[in-house]
Scaffold this active site. Structure first.
Site, PDB file in Angstrom:
ATOM      1  NE  ARG A 167      -2.128  -1.629   3.254  1.00 45.03           N
ATOM      2  CZ  ARG A 167      -1.855  -2.742   3.714  1.00 45.03           C
ATOM      3  NH1 ARG A 167      -2.243  -3.794   2.796  1.00 45.03           N
ATOM      4  NH2 ARG A 167      -1.266  -2.892   4.817  1.00 45.03           N
TER       5      ARG A 167
ATOM      6  CD  GLU B 133       3.137 -10.986  19.418  1.00 45.93           C
ATOM      7  OE1 GLU B 133       2.478 -10.010  18.712  1.00 45.93           O
ATOM      8  OE2 GLU B 133       2.703 -11.254  20.488  1.00 45.93           O
TER       9      GLU B 133
HETATM   10  P1  AMP Z   1       5.000  -2.205  11.505  1.00 47.70           P
HETATM   11  O1  AMP Z   1       6.262  -2.743  10.905  1.00 47.70           O
HETATM   12  O2  AMP Z   1       4.463  -2.815  12.736  1.00 47.70           O
HETATM   13  O3  AMP Z   1       5.254  -0.605  11.830  1.00 47.70           O
HETATM   14  O4  AMP Z   1       3.984  -2.237  10.389  1.00 47.70           O
HETATM   15  C1  AMP Z   1       3.750  -1.266   9.293  1.00 47.70           C
HETATM   16  C2  AMP Z   1       3.401  -2.027   8.150  1.00 47.70           C
HETATM   17  O5  AMP Z   1       2.352  -3.219   8.342  1.00 47.70           O
HETATM   18  C3  AMP Z   1       3.014  -1.258   6.960  1.00 47.70           C
HETATM   19  O6  AMP Z   1       3.436  -1.684   5.780  1.00 47.70           O
HETATM   20  C4  AMP Z   1       1.543  -1.487   6.999  1.00 47.70           C
HETATM   21  O7  AMP Z   1       0.941  -1.550   5.508  1.00 47.70           O
HETATM   22  C5  AMP Z   1       1.220  -2.744   7.562  1.00 47.70           C
HETATM   23  N1  AMP Z   1       0.341  -2.542   9.033  1.00 47.70           N
HETATM   24  C6  AMP Z   1       0.642  -2.812  10.061  1.00 47.70           C
HETATM   25  N2  AMP Z   1      -0.318  -2.707  10.916  1.00 47.70           N
HETATM   26  C7  AMP Z   1      -1.451  -2.316  10.342  1.00 47.70           C
HETATM   27  C8  AMP Z   1      -2.803  -2.269  10.579  1.00 47.70           C
HETATM   28  N3  AMP Z   1      -3.410  -2.311  11.494  1.00 47.70           N
HETATM   29  N4  AMP Z   1      -3.477  -1.763   9.266  1.00 47.70           N
HETATM   30  C9  AMP Z   1      -2.989  -1.689   8.251  1.00 47.70           C
HETATM   31  N5  AMP Z   1      -1.907  -1.910   7.962  1.00 47.70           N
HETATM   32  C10 AMP Z   1      -0.993  -2.118   8.885  1.00 47.70           C
END
Ligand code: AMP
Length: 179
Positions: free
Chosen positions: A63, A100
């Site tokens: 996205r 995790e």
């Molecule tokens: P993180 O590495 O945990 O910061 O996760 C970020 C990535 O995961 C991004 O590329 C987001 O597209 C996706 N992502 C994580 N959590 C969500 C969520 N609750 N809703 C949509 N996309 C998420």
């Protein structure tokens, strides 16, 4: 006058228990489908940094691409994809980061960034910060400079910004919306 923040909020839909139980997925597809919201989000990212300040925009699969590409176009900058393994056809730089349960790998084409280029990293959601930190590592590995991270939505309760600042103390983190 248009209240951009209210419009963007109204176009992001919470989807409980997707893709796995316990996760509230932030679906940005209604925002992308609304040309006023979509253009407003892209223009707000570009206005925050200013045209002429960025050489390349790095978008994170999948996205992140949808926002990063029009942001790059508006900046007059190039677009570079950071992808999951096995998607990029040429030689790649790669980095992994812990989840995790297990780990993820991200790749970027070698030579997609030139040393010294000023790079903005763009994604849709900042959650724990692991994905963005990995993308920043790839940019630095290429010898380029990460000047900022822009996201549509920051999930503040996950404190991804703090994790990112441990890894990238000087990184400017910009979220159009926060939870
Ligand atoms: P993180 O590495 O945990 O910061 O996760 C970020 C990535 O995961 C991004 O590329 C987001 O597209 C996706 N992502 C994580 N959590 C969500 C969520 N609750 N809703 C949509 N996309 C998420």
């Amino acid at each position: 006058m248009l209240d951009l923040e209210a419009l963007l909020r109204s176009r992001i839909v919470d989807v409980p228990d997707f893709p796995t139980p316990g996760v509230v997925f932030k679906d940005i597809s209604p925002l992308l489908a609304d040309h006023v919201a979509f253009a407003g989000a892209v223009d707000a990212v570009v206005a925050f940094h200013g045209r002429g300040t960025i050489d390349k925009v790095v978008g994170i699969e999948a996205r992140g691409f949808l926002l990063a590409a029009p942001v790059a176009y508006q900046f007059g900058a190039g677009f570079v994809p950071v992808r999951k393994p096995g998607k990029l056809p040429l030689a790649t730089l790669e980095t992994s980061y812990d989840l995790e349960y297990g780990s993820n790998v991200l790749q970027m084409h070698e030579g997609a960034l030139q040393p010294g280029e000023r790079v903005l990293v763009v994604d849709d959601v900042l959650a724990t910060g692991g994905t963005a930190a990995a993308a920043c590592r790839l940019v630095r590995e290429a010898g380029a400079e990460v000047v900022g991270l822009s996201v549509l939505l920051e999930l503040g309760f996950l404190e991804g910004r703090a994790l990112l600042h441990q890894a990238e103390p000087d990184l400017e983190v910009h979220a159009l919306l926060q939870t």
